[in-house]
Design a protein around this motif. Structure first.
Motif, PDB file in Angstrom:
ATOM      1  N   TYR A  45       4.932   6.021   5.757  1.00 47.33           N
ATOM      2  CA  TYR A  45       3.719   5.322   5.359  1.00 47.33           C
ATOM      3  C   TYR A  45       2.572   6.274   5.057  1.00 47.33           C
ATOM      4  N   VAL A  46       2.503   7.407   5.742  1.00 46.82           N
ATOM      5  CA  VAL A  46       1.426   8.362   5.503  1.00 46.82           C
ATOM      6  C   VAL A  46       1.477   8.910   4.083  1.00 46.82           C
ATOM      7  N   PHE A  47       2.650   8.933   3.478  1.00 45.73           N
ATOM      8  CA  PHE A  47       2.809   9.439   2.120  1.00 45.73           C
ATOM      9  C   PHE A  47       2.733   8.323   1.067  1.00 45.73           C
ATOM     10  N   SER A  48       3.496   7.256   1.267  1.00 46.76           N
ATOM     11  CA  SER A  48       3.629   6.256   0.203  1.00 46.76           C
ATOM     12  C   SER A  48       3.371   4.828   0.652  1.00 46.76           C
ATOM     13  N   GLY A  49       3.045   4.629   1.910  1.00 48.49           N
ATOM     14  CA  GLY A  49       2.861   3.266   2.412  1.00 48.49           C
ATOM     15  C   GLY A  49       1.728   2.530   1.735  1.00 48.49           C
ATOM     16  N   ALA A  50       0.644   3.241   1.415  1.00 46.40           N
ATOM     17  CA  ALA A  50      -0.484   2.582   0.766  1.00 46.40           C
ATOM     18  C   ALA A  50      -0.076   2.023  -0.598  1.00 46.40           C
ATOM     19  N   THR A  51       0.737   2.768  -1.332  1.00 37.96           N
ATOM     20  CA  THR A  51       1.214   2.295  -2.635  1.00 37.96           C
ATOM     21  C   THR A  51       2.066   1.043  -2.471  1.00 37.96           C
ATOM     22  N   ALA A  52       2.935   1.034  -1.471  1.00 40.57           N
ATOM     23  CA  ALA A  52       3.765  -0.145  -1.221  1.00 40.57           C
ATOM     24  C   ALA A  52       2.908  -1.349  -0.860  1.00 40.57           C
ATOM     25  N   VAL A  53       1.918  -1.155   0.001  1.00 39.44           N
ATOM     26  CA  VAL A  53       1.040  -2.261   0.407  1.00 39.44           C
ATOM     27  C   VAL A  53       0.246  -2.792  -0.778  1.00 39.44           C
ATOM     28  N   LYS A  54      -0.328  -1.896  -1.577  1.00 42.72           N
ATOM     29  CA  LYS A  54      -1.116  -2.322  -2.737  1.00 42.72           C
ATOM     30  C   LYS A  54      -0.271  -3.149  -3.704  1.00 42.72           C
ATOM     31  N   THR A  55       0.997  -2.789  -3.812  1.00 41.50           N
ATOM     32  CA  THR A  55       1.893  -3.505  -4.729  1.00 41.50           C
ATOM     33  C   THR A  55       2.297  -4.850  -4.157  1.00 41.50           C
ATOM     34  N   ILE A  56       2.803  -4.856  -2.942  1.00 42.77           N
ATOM     35  CA  ILE A  56       3.298  -6.100  -2.338  1.00 42.77           C
ATOM     36  C   ILE A  56       2.164  -7.102  -2.133  1.00 42.77           C
ATOM     37  N   SER A  57       0.962  -6.628  -1.815  1.00 41.77           N
ATOM     38  CA  SER A  57      -0.149  -7.550  -1.559  1.00 41.77           C
ATOM     39  C   SER A  57      -0.608  -8.281  -2.808  1.00 41.77           C
ATOM     40  N   ARG A  58      -0.216  -7.804  -3.972  1.00 41.46           N
ATOM     41  CA  ARG A  58      -0.568  -8.480  -5.220  1.00 41.46           C
ATOM     42  C   ARG A  58       0.380  -9.626  -5.556  1.00 41.46           C
ATOM     43  N   ILE A  59       1.460  -9.760  -4.777  1.00 36.76           N
ATOM     44  CA  ILE A  59       2.541 -10.680  -5.117  1.00 36.76           C
ATOM     45  C   ILE A  59       2.583 -11.869  -4.166  1.00 36.76           C
ATOM     46  N   LYS A  60       2.786 -13.040  -4.723  1.00 36.78           N
ATOM     47  CA  LYS A  60       3.053 -14.231  -3.929  1.00 36.78           C
ATOM     48  C   LYS A  60       4.550 -14.236  -3.602  1.00 36.78           C
ATOM     49  N   LEU A  61       4.882 -13.823  -2.399  1.00 36.75           N
ATOM     50  CA  LEU A  61       6.282 -13.645  -2.035  1.00 36.75           C
ATOM     51  C   LEU A  61       6.960 -14.982  -1.779  1.00 36.75           C
ATOM     52  N   PRO A  62       8.151 -15.181  -2.351  1.00 35.38           N
ATOM     53  CA  PRO A  62       8.951 -16.341  -1.959  1.00 35.38           C
ATOM     54  C   PRO A  62       9.574 -16.102  -0.591  1.00 35.38           C
ATOM     55  N   LYS A  63      10.202 -17.115  -0.048  1.00 34.02           N
ATOM     56  CA  LYS A  63      10.781 -16.995   1.295  1.00 34.02           C
ATOM     57  C   LYS A  63      11.936 -16.008   1.329  1.00 34.02           C
ATOM     58  N   ASN A  64      12.716 -15.966   0.250  1.00 37.46           N
ATOM     59  CA  ASN A  64      13.914 -15.133   0.212  1.00 37.46           C
ATOM     60  C   ASN A  64      13.687 -13.895  -0.658  1.00 37.46           C
ATOM     61  N   ILE A  65      13.899 -12.733  -0.059  1.00 41.75           N
ATOM     62  CA  ILE A  65      13.755 -11.469  -0.773  1.00 41.75           C
ATOM     63  C   ILE A  65      15.120 -10.795  -0.861  1.00 41.75           C
ATOM     64  N   ILE A  66      15.557 -10.533  -2.094  1.00 38.98           N
ATOM     65  CA  ILE A  66      16.767  -9.741  -2.322  1.00 38.98           C
ATOM     66  C   ILE A  66      16.311  -8.292  -2.366  1.00 38.98           C
ATOM     67  N   LEU A  67      16.643  -7.561  -1.318  1.00 37.16           N
ATOM     68  CA  LEU A  67      16.087  -6.233  -1.077  1.00 37.16           C
ATOM     69  C   LEU A  67      17.117  -5.176  -1.468  1.00 37.16           C
ATOM     70  N   LEU A  68      16.821  -4.446  -2.547  1.00 40.52           N
ATOM     71  CA  LEU A  68      17.751  -3.462  -3.103  1.00 40.52           C
ATOM     72  C   LEU A  68      17.254  -2.050  -2.843  1.00 40.52           C
ATOM     73  N   GLY A  69      18.170  -1.169  -2.435  1.00 39.98           N
ATOM     74  CA  GLY A  69      17.791   0.215  -2.227  1.00 39.98           C
ATOM     75  C   GLY A  69      18.961   1.150  -2.393  1.00 39.98           C
ATOM     76  N   PRO A  70      18.684   2.442  -2.444  1.00 41.34           N
ATOM     77  CA  PRO A  70      19.752   3.435  -2.548  1.00 41.34           C
ATOM     78  C   PRO A  70      20.422   3.672  -1.209  1.00 41.34           C
ATOM     79  N   ASN A  71      21.657   4.097  -1.260  1.00 43.75           N
ATOM     80  CA  ASN A  71      22.398   4.497  -0.063  1.00 43.75           C
ATOM     81  C   ASN A  71      22.276   6.011   0.082  1.00 43.75           C
ATOM     82  N   HIS A  72      21.334   6.459   0.904  1.00 49.43           N
ATOM     83  CA  HIS A  72      21.113   7.891   1.094  1.00 49.43           C
ATOM     84  C   HIS A  72      22.197   8.546   1.937  1.00 49.43           C
TER      85      HIS A  72
END
Length: 262
Positions: A45-72
């Motif tokens: 969060y110290v590096f990129s959390g603010a960007t994530a918050v600024k983005t997600i806070s602009r969105i009206k989230l539905p109840k179900n989130i399909i959460l996609l990410g890389p397998n590190h």
């Protein structure tokens, strides 16, 4: 089945009140709007959390989130869906939508717990998503090693699922890694501009041909391939930052971006 936290206290605070304070100090005051998908970073969060918050806070989230990410970690299957149960989160446990998971398994996705046991890219999004939608359900999917045709096929499966449910896609991805800031900015915007054009094939080819170390390239291409009627959609960049803004080191940086498609 219960997925405990792996990077709580490392990538983000383990204390609920500290998370809430961080989110409230970075969220936008704009009216939240519906979106088809978003892309958010997953560093500490110290590096990129603010960007994530600024983005997600602009969105009206539905109840179900399909959460996609890389397998590190490299563990598990190429398209790994967490089977069910709940994920631990400092703001409260987050249930997996098992009905949606079953639909994906029926279409050829893999039921795969091991891929998620140590993977951080999805976990770091949960406190932010949970803050903005307390009754959140998730469908966690980790990707690795897909060619473009495989991404296209996976995108079609996700399109059908989104059409059938009250859901949206959240992609967790950082951009270029561990090059100097000038190189990273150039490479990041080579990729970002393809996303803003909703050009999934162009993004895939650009990342490969220009050696852009965007860890979430596969889930991003899959998500873009899930979209239909792209001529009616608009992608916008919330912000682009790098780790240099926190570390002060411009010689070895990681790029981050928040992107909304609606």
């Amino acid at each position: 089945m219960y997925r405990d936290t792996v990077v709580s206290g490392l990538f983000y605070p383990s204390d609920k009140n500290k998370i809430i304070s961080f989110i409230e100090s970075n969220k936008t005051i704009e009216t939240a709007q519906e979106a088809k998908m978003i892309i958010v970073p997953h560093a500490g969060y110290v590096f990129s959390g603010a960007t994530a918050v600024k983005t997600i806070s602009r969105i009206k989230l539905p109840k179900n989130i399909i959460l996609l990410g890389p397998n590190h970690t490299g563990t598990g299957g190429r398209i790994a869906v967490y089977p069910g149960g709940k994920w631990s989160c400092p703001l409260g446990d987050v249930p997996v939508n098992e009905n949606m998971v079953e639909k994906l398994i029926d279409k050829g996705f893999e039921s795969d717990q091991p891929a998620h046991v140590k993977e951080h890219s999805l976990e770091v999004q949960l406190p932010i998503l949970k803050y903005f939608r307390d009754d959140l359900n998730i469908v966690p999917i980790a990707f690795k090693g897909l060619g473009f045709d495989d991404c296209r096929n996976a995108g079609k499966v996700l399109k059908d699922l989104v059409d059938e449910t009250d859901s949206m896609i959240v992609v967790s991805s950082d951009f270029n890694h561990f090059e100097d800031i000038e190189t990273t900015n150039e490479k990041d915007f080579d990729a970002i501009n393809r996303i803003l054009d909703l050009d999934s094939k162009g993004l895939y080819d650009t990342v490969l041909s220009k050696n852009i170390s965007m860890c979430g390239i596969i889930p991003t291409v899959v998500a873009l391939e899930s979209l239909e009627k792209k001529e009616n959609l608009k992608a916008s960049l919330v912000e682009h930052t790098t780790s240099a803004e926190t570390s002060g080191d411009a010689s070895q940086v990681v790029g981050y971006a928040g992107i909304i498609i609606k």
